[in-house]
Design an enzyme around this catalytic site. Structure first.
Site, mmCIF file in Angstrom:
data_model
loop_
_atom_site.group_PDB
_atom_site.id
_atom_site.type_symbol
_atom_site.label_atom_id
_atom_site.label_comp_id
_atom_site.label_asym_id
_atom_site.label_seq_id
_atom_site.Cartn_x
_atom_site.Cartn_y
_atom_site.Cartn_z
ATOM 1 N N LYS A 132 44.646 -42.458 4.449
ATOM 2 C CA LYS A 132 45.899 -41.715 4.605
ATOM 3 C C LYS A 132 45.734 -40.738 5.764
ATOM 4 O O LYS A 132 44.657 -40.176 5.949
ATOM 5 C CB LYS A 132 46.247 -40.951 3.328
ATOM 6 N N ASP A 134 42.037 -34.618 1.056
ATOM 7 C CA ASP A 134 41.294 -33.540 1.716
ATOM 8 C C ASP A 134 41.570 -32.199 1.030
ATOM 9 O O ASP A 134 41.007 -31.167 1.422
ATOM 10 C CB ASP A 134 41.561 -33.491 3.225
ATOM 11 N N ASP A 186 41.749 -39.682 2.425
ATOM 12 C CA ASP A 186 42.320 -38.902 3.534
ATOM 13 C C ASP A 186 41.400 -38.906 4.743
ATOM 14 O O ASP A 186 40.187 -38.686 4.611
ATOM 15 C CB ASP A 186 42.515 -37.441 3.092
ATOM 16 N N GLU A 228 55.864 -34.584 1.195
ATOM 17 C CA GLU A 228 55.426 -33.350 0.530
ATOM 18 C C GLU A 228 56.393 -32.205 0.789
ATOM 19 O O GLU A 228 56.738 -31.893 1.937
ATOM 20 C CB GLU A 228 54.011 -32.972 1.020
ATOM 21 N N GLU A 274 48.150 -37.713 8.302
ATOM 22 C CA GLU A 274 49.352 -36.879 8.355
ATOM 23 C C GLU A 274 50.054 -37.002 9.704
ATOM 24 O O GLU A 274 49.394 -36.968 10.746
ATOM 25 C CB GLU A 274 48.971 -35.408 8.100
HETATM 26 O O1 KIV Z 1 44.910 -33.923 -0.058
HETATM 27 C C1 KIV Z 1 45.738 -34.112 -0.974
HETATM 28 O O2 KIV Z 1 45.480 -33.882 -2.158
HETATM 29 C C2 KIV Z 1 47.054 -34.624 -0.596
HETATM 30 C C3 KIV Z 1 48.092 -34.683 -1.673
HETATM 31 C C4 KIV Z 1 48.590 -33.346 -2.006
HETATM 32 C C5 KIV Z 1 49.177 -35.613 -1.325
HETATM 33 O O3 KIV Z 1 47.271 -34.960 0.514
#
Ligand code: KIV
Length: 271
Positions: free
Chosen positions: A120, A51, A90, A189, A122
């Protein structure tokens, strides 16, 4: 022998085997067909349709505005290009937090409409129900702990996370939880390298670091940052492998010069 010699496509199982064999995992972001093709052909293990597209593709100052439709558009373009890498997408802000039914619907849309291999999201304990529900549909989930940019308004700043004992303890417990729930990997991160190493040793699934030192099982960077397309973003953890911004500006100004002087097109460049 390297795992890459025996496996054509990277799967979540290949990543697990890489951790067992102490082979580091290389992950980069991509958001479009042409870049994804180059990155895949170069031999990357995992492509993240992050994202961070909100920042580097759309010019927003946080990842929050990106919509599910927008990430699906980027992911479809990436999947069309990729032959070997595992493609992870994401889940955007607001598509999975606080409502596990919504989370499952969002993840299913991503898998059905893009052909990607995993999602993915968070968070840890706070998104446990969403993770369980997505996993129950057979969709692989990558976690993301530490600095989680979708919570930037809670943190207030992008500084290093989990420096104090309370936050470090919570992070360790969240990492264990993600492992136990059945996530296949977790991004760490911007946390202290020592903590990231400790977490990596304490869980079975691979950890992928960004600003988390060398003691993790793999690394991820945003492609625009590592190629030097973005210039303004310069955290300590970022290694720039190119200065594409300057190269592109040079090429564009040469083109402008050639057009103005009528040097382009020449006799061989016309019909
Ligand atoms: O959105 C993204 O690019 C990320 C990475 C920084 C891990 O979540």
């Amino acid at each position: 022998m390297s795992i890459h010699k025996t496996a054509r496509k990277i799967t979540t199982h290949v990543l697990q085997a890489m951790k067992s064999k102490n082979e580091k995992i290389a992950m980069l972001t991509a958001y479009d067909y042409s870049m994804a093709k180059i990155v895949d052909q170069a031999g990357i293990d995992v492509i993240l349709v992050g994202d961070s597209a909100a920042n580097v593709m759309a010019g927003y100052d946080s990842t929050l505005p990106l919509t599910l439709d927008e990430i699906i558009y980027h992911a479809k373009s990436v999947v069309r290009a990729v032959e070997k890498a595992l493609v992870v997408v994401d889940l955007p802000f607001g598509t999975y937090q606080g409502n596990s039914k919504n989370a499952l619907e969002s993840a299913i849309r991503i898998m059905k409409e893009t052909g990607a291999h995993a999602v993915k999201l968070e968070g840890g304990e706070d998104v446990k129900e969403s993770i369980i529900r997505i996993l129950s549909a057979g969709i692989p989930v990558m976690g993301h702990l530490g600095l989680i940019p979708q919570s930037i308004h809670k943190f207030g700043t992008y500084v290093v996370r989990a420096k104090d004992l309370e936050e470090a303890t919570q992070l360790k417990s969240d990492a264990k939880l993600l492992d136990e729930l059945g996530c296949f990997a977790v991004v760490l991160e911007k946390i202290p390298a020592k903590l990231a190493e400790e977490v990596s040793k304490s869980i079975d699934i691979p950890t992928i670091g960004i600003g988390a030192g060398g003691g993790v099982d793999g690394q991820v960077l945003v492609i625009h940052d590592m190629l030097g397309i973005t210039q303004e973003f310069s955290p300590r953890f970022l290694r720039r492998y190119h200065n594409l911004s300057e190269e592109i500006k040079g090429a564009v100004s040469n083109y402008i010069k050639d057009v103005r002087s009528s040097d382009f097109p020449n006799e061989k460049e016309q019909y």
